[in-house]
Design a protein around this motif. Structure first.
Motif, mmCIF file in Angstrom:
data_model
loop_
_atom_site.group_PDB
_atom_site.id
_atom_site.type_symbol
_atom_site.label_atom_id
_atom_site.label_comp_id
_atom_site.label_asym_id
_atom_site.label_seq_id
_atom_site.Cartn_x
_atom_site.Cartn_y
_atom_site.Cartn_z
ATOM 1 N N HIS A 39 24.494 57.633 30.676
ATOM 2 C CA HIS A 39 23.320 58.009 31.465
ATOM 3 C C HIS A 39 23.707 57.847 32.931
ATOM 4 C CE1 HIS A 39 19.271 58.576 32.782
ATOM 5 N NE2 HIS A 39 19.104 57.310 33.177
ATOM 6 N N VAL A 40 23.931 58.944 33.607
ATOM 7 C CA VAL A 40 24.478 58.908 34.965
ATOM 8 C C VAL A 40 23.364 58.670 35.986
ATOM 9 C CG1 VAL A 40 25.790 60.158 36.724
ATOM 10 C CG2 VAL A 40 26.356 60.444 34.301
ATOM 11 N N THR A 41 23.431 57.514 36.645
ATOM 12 C CA THR A 41 22.520 57.161 37.730
ATOM 13 C C THR A 41 23.367 56.674 38.904
ATOM 14 O OG1 THR A 41 22.339 54.845 37.046
ATOM 15 C CG2 THR A 41 20.793 56.407 36.045
ATOM 16 N N THR A 42 22.730 56.409 40.021
ATOM 17 C CA THR A 42 23.489 55.882 41.160
ATOM 18 C C THR A 42 24.104 54.529 40.816
ATOM 19 O OG1 THR A 42 21.504 54.811 42.077
ATOM 20 C CG2 THR A 42 21.986 57.051 42.818
ATOM 21 N N HIS A 43 23.424 53.765 39.961
ATOM 22 C CA HIS A 43 23.890 52.408 39.662
ATOM 23 C C HIS A 43 25.137 52.401 38.789
ATOM 24 C CE1 HIS A 43 22.204 48.750 41.163
ATOM 25 N NE2 HIS A 43 22.421 48.096 40.042
ATOM 26 N N ILE A 44 25.360 53.465 38.028
ATOM 27 C CA ILE A 44 26.541 53.474 37.162
ATOM 28 C C ILE A 44 27.819 53.495 37.998
ATOM 29 C CG2 ILE A 44 26.908 55.979 36.855
ATOM 30 C CD1 ILE A 44 27.294 55.387 33.840
ATOM 31 N N PHE A 45 27.740 54.033 39.213
ATOM 32 C CA PHE A 45 28.919 54.051 40.092
ATOM 33 C C PHE A 45 29.180 52.655 40.659
ATOM 34 C CE2 PHE A 45 27.222 58.354 40.020
ATOM 35 C CZ PHE A 45 28.359 59.084 39.718
ATOM 36 N N ARG A 46 28.122 51.907 40.900
ATOM 37 C CA ARG A 46 28.269 50.504 41.335
ATOM 38 C C ARG A 46 28.905 49.679 40.220
ATOM 39 N NH1 ARG A 46 26.138 46.228 44.503
ATOM 40 N NH2 ARG A 46 25.000 44.610 43.359
ATOM 41 N N HIS A 47 28.426 49.865 38.982
ATOM 42 C CA HIS A 47 29.020 49.163 37.844
ATOM 43 C C HIS A 47 30.466 49.595 37.623
ATOM 44 C CE1 HIS A 47 24.795 48.320 35.981
ATOM 45 N NE2 HIS A 47 25.074 47.531 36.994
ATOM 46 N N THR A 48 30.728 50.858 37.880
ATOM 47 C CA THR A 48 32.100 51.360 37.737
ATOM 48 C C THR A 48 33.029 50.638 38.704
ATOM 49 O OG1 THR A 48 31.343 53.530 36.984
ATOM 50 C CG2 THR A 48 33.562 53.416 37.940
ATOM 51 N N HIS A 49 32.555 50.387 39.914
ATOM 52 C CA HIS A 49 33.368 49.655 40.893
ATOM 53 C C HIS A 49 33.698 48.260 40.378
ATOM 54 C CE1 HIS A 49 35.019 48.527 44.752
ATOM 55 N NE2 HIS A 49 34.224 47.457 44.780
ATOM 56 N N ILE A 50 32.703 47.597 39.776
ATOM 57 C CA ILE A 50 32.948 46.264 39.209
ATOM 58 C C ILE A 50 34.003 46.349 38.107
ATOM 59 C CG2 ILE A 50 31.889 44.367 37.899
ATOM 60 C CD1 ILE A 50 29.255 45.010 39.350
ATOM 61 N N SER A 51 33.913 47.393 37.272
ATOM 62 C CA SER A 51 34.879 47.539 36.177
ATOM 63 C C SER A 51 36.289 47.773 36.721
ATOM 64 C CB SER A 51 34.470 48.691 35.254
ATOM 65 O OG SER A 51 34.704 49.952 35.855
ATOM 66 N N ILE A 52 36.383 48.532 37.814
ATOM 67 C CA ILE A 52 37.700 48.787 38.426
ATOM 68 C C ILE A 52 38.297 47.484 38.948
ATOM 69 C CG2 ILE A 52 38.855 49.888 40.401
ATOM 70 C CD1 ILE A 52 36.852 52.230 40.050
ATOM 71 N N LEU A 53 37.469 46.683 39.607
ATOM 72 C CA LEU A 53 37.956 45.396 40.133
ATOM 73 C C LEU A 53 38.366 44.461 39.003
ATOM 74 C CD1 LEU A 53 35.411 44.679 43.031
ATOM 75 C CD2 LEU A 53 37.638 45.804 43.151
ATOM 76 N N ALA A 54 37.599 44.488 37.896
ATOM 77 C CA ALA A 54 37.939 43.637 36.753
ATOM 78 C C ALA A 54 39.281 44.042 36.168
ATOM 79 C CB ALA A 54 36.845 43.727 35.691
ATOM 80 N N GLU A 55 39.498 45.347 36.061
ATOM 81 C CA GLU A 55 40.776 45.838 35.526
ATOM 82 C C GLU A 55 41.943 45.453 36.430
ATOM 83 O OE1 GLU A 55 40.595 49.997 34.850
ATOM 84 O OE2 GLU A 55 39.204 49.854 33.169
ATOM 85 N N LEU A 56 41.670 45.342 37.729
ATOM 86 C CA LEU A 56 42.719 44.956 38.677
ATOM 87 C C LEU A 56 42.964 43.449 38.679
ATOM 88 C CD1 LEU A 56 41.743 47.238 41.703
ATOM 89 C CD2 LEU A 56 43.687 47.521 40.153
ATOM 90 N N GLY A 57 42.152 42.707 37.895
ATOM 91 C CA GLY A 57 42.335 41.262 37.800
ATOM 92 C C GLY A 57 41.736 40.486 38.954
ATOM 93 N N ILE A 58 40.790 41.090 39.680
ATOM 94 C CA ILE A 58 40.145 40.397 40.799
ATOM 95 C C ILE A 58 39.244 39.291 40.232
ATOM 96 C CG2 ILE A 58 38.668 40.665 42.834
ATOM 97 C CD1 ILE A 58 41.329 42.190 42.964
ATOM 98 N N PRO A 59 39.288 38.083 40.782
ATOM 99 C CA PRO A 59 38.457 36.983 40.274
ATOM 100 C C PRO A 59 36.967 37.318 40.326
ATOM 101 C CG PRO A 59 40.135 36.134 41.756
ATOM 102 C CD PRO A 59 40.193 37.636 41.866
ATOM 103 N N LEU A 60 36.234 36.780 39.361
ATOM 104 C CA LEU A 60 34.803 37.054 39.249
ATOM 105 C C LEU A 60 34.055 36.718 40.535
ATOM 106 C CD1 LEU A 60 32.317 37.784 37.524
ATOM 107 C CD2 LEU A 60 32.255 35.395 36.782
ATOM 108 N N LYS A 61 34.349 35.574 41.140
ATOM 109 C CA LYS A 61 33.630 35.159 42.340
ATOM 110 C C LYS A 61 33.855 36.138 43.484
ATOM 111 C CE LYS A 61 32.693 31.104 45.200
ATOM 112 N NZ LYS A 61 33.015 29.680 45.457
ATOM 113 N N ALA A 62 35.068 36.657 43.595
ATOM 114 C CA ALA A 62 35.372 37.620 44.659
ATOM 115 C C ALA A 62 34.614 38.931 44.439
ATOM 116 C CB ALA A 62 36.875 37.889 44.713
#
Length: 384
Positions: free
Chosen positions: A324-347
């Motif tokens: 379901h494509v909304t503006t918020h899915i792109f924000r969540h996508t950014h979080i997923s990209i950072l997680a895949e890159l191994g960025i710490p949760l707090k950062a």
């Protein structure tokens, strides 16, 4: 009636007291203060006390007849003075729903916890509304009763405050939807491709969100003065909180909470997107007489930030299977990209302005689970 003598800075004062019994059999005290205890003063005090008692009893009768709807409206107007405009709008919607599900014209004192519980169960378990929305309606009802208690319109609200709404078990489709609230790399690429064909500026804005993790309101509130190109960052310090049409006045408010005020570092592509919008706005200011430069970056031909409903119209036309494509899915996508890159949760939380790790973790954990699965697949192919 009894009299108490009190010494004050202005001399002797006399407090005249009287007791009376209210409709519930409770003994109450009422007082007035005069400068004298002469017989004339005592007669005056006696008359004034009985007038106050009569007024209190009359007010008690009115309070007993007061409806839930009237108190709800009073609370809504009172609360609107101390909350953000969008919160006040939500309060209004929640009050409207509460009045729709509770008995029409119900008196405040006559509604019971069972009445409210039945109404909420009917709304949530037999309806199609989300748990979050129904829970917000229930919380609004509780706030109204707390307000009523502070106003002494009702004394005991313990049973009402204990009413709870338990979340329904997730269905299989809801579980999938809960997990699939971000786009993988291929889905993001396809989504942006479709958006480019539909509306290029919106495609660039959604790409910018996927690279920065901004909320859409924060994106639309960005001004040229918030862009620090030299240090490759933007300062998030506002959000668009009311914007109903392309030509309407824009209301720029404070961010969601104190954690939302932050600096966000930019990659080269994000800088390129910002520069392209700023350059386009300069061209509009020179060549289009209807352009009103208000300092915003992501603007339409008239200088207003893009309308949220307008953006949503184009996002609904994007077809990504299972998403379901909304503006918020792109924000969540950014979080997923950072997680895949191994960025710490707090950062990650600091970058996207989260103060509650639950929201971040719901995406972070799912992404890391996929990464673990990928590790196993690679290990299976590894031969020694």
């Amino acid at each position: 009636m009894w009299i108490e003598e009190r010494q004050t800075k202005k001399g002797l004062r006399y407090r005249y007291n009287e007791r009376y019994t209210d409709s519930k059999g409770r003994t109450k005290k009422i007082s007035i203060t005069l400068n004298s205890n002469s017989r004339i003063a005592q007669n005056t005090a006696s008359r004034l006390l009985y007038e106050k008692i009569a007024q209190a009893q009359e007010q008690e009768k009115e309070d007993k007849e007061i409806t839930f709807a009237r108190v709800a409206t009073e609370w809504q107007e009172h609360a609107a003075l101390s909350v953000k405009p969008m919160t006040a709008v939500n309060h209004k919607l929640h009050v409207k729903k509460a009045l729709a599900i509770l008995p029409d014209g119900a008196k405040l004192a006559d509604l019971t916890a069972v009445d409210i519980e039945k109404a909420m169960y009917e709304l949530y378990y037999n309806g199609s509304l989300t748990y979050g929305y129904c829970h917000a309606v229930l919380q609004t009802i509780k706030r109204i009763y707390k307000y009523a208690k502070r106003r002494r319109l009702i004394s005991d609200i313990a049973d009402i405050l204990e009413v709870e709404l338990n979340r329904k078990p997730y269905t299989a489709s809801e579980l999938v939807k809960k997990k699939e609230k971000f786009l993988d790399h291929d889905e993001l690429r396809e989504c942006l491709r479709q958006l480019h064909q539909l509306h290029k500026p919106i495609a660039l804005m959604m790409e910018f969100i996927s690279r920065t993790g901004l909320r859409c309101g924060e994106l639309l509130a960005l001004r040229v003065q918030d862009y620090d190109k030299e240090n490759r960052r933007i300062h998030i310090n506002g959000t668009i909180i009311q914007h109903t049409s392309v030509n309407s006045n824009v209301v720029r408010g404070t961010p969601k909470n104190i954690y939302s005020v932050r600096y966000v570092a930019l990659d080269s592509r994000s800088i390129s997107i910002l520069d392209s919008f700023i350059l386009e706005n300069k061209k509009r200011a020179l060549w289009f007489k209807g352009y009103d430069n208000k300092g915003y970056i992501f603007t339409t031909n008239r200088g207003n930030p893009y309308n949220l409903q307008y953006i949503g119209h184009y996002l609904r036309r994007v077809q990504i299977e299972g998403k379901h494509v909304t503006t918020h899915i792109f924000r969540h996508t950014h979080i997923s990209i950072l997680a895949e890159l191994g960025i710490p949760l707090k950062a990650i939380m600091q970058r996207v302005g989260h103060n509650d790790p639950k929201t971040t973790l719901s995406i972070y954990t799912h992404v890391t689970e996929n990464m673990q699965s990928d590790v196993i697949k690679k290990l299976e192919k590894c031969t020694l």
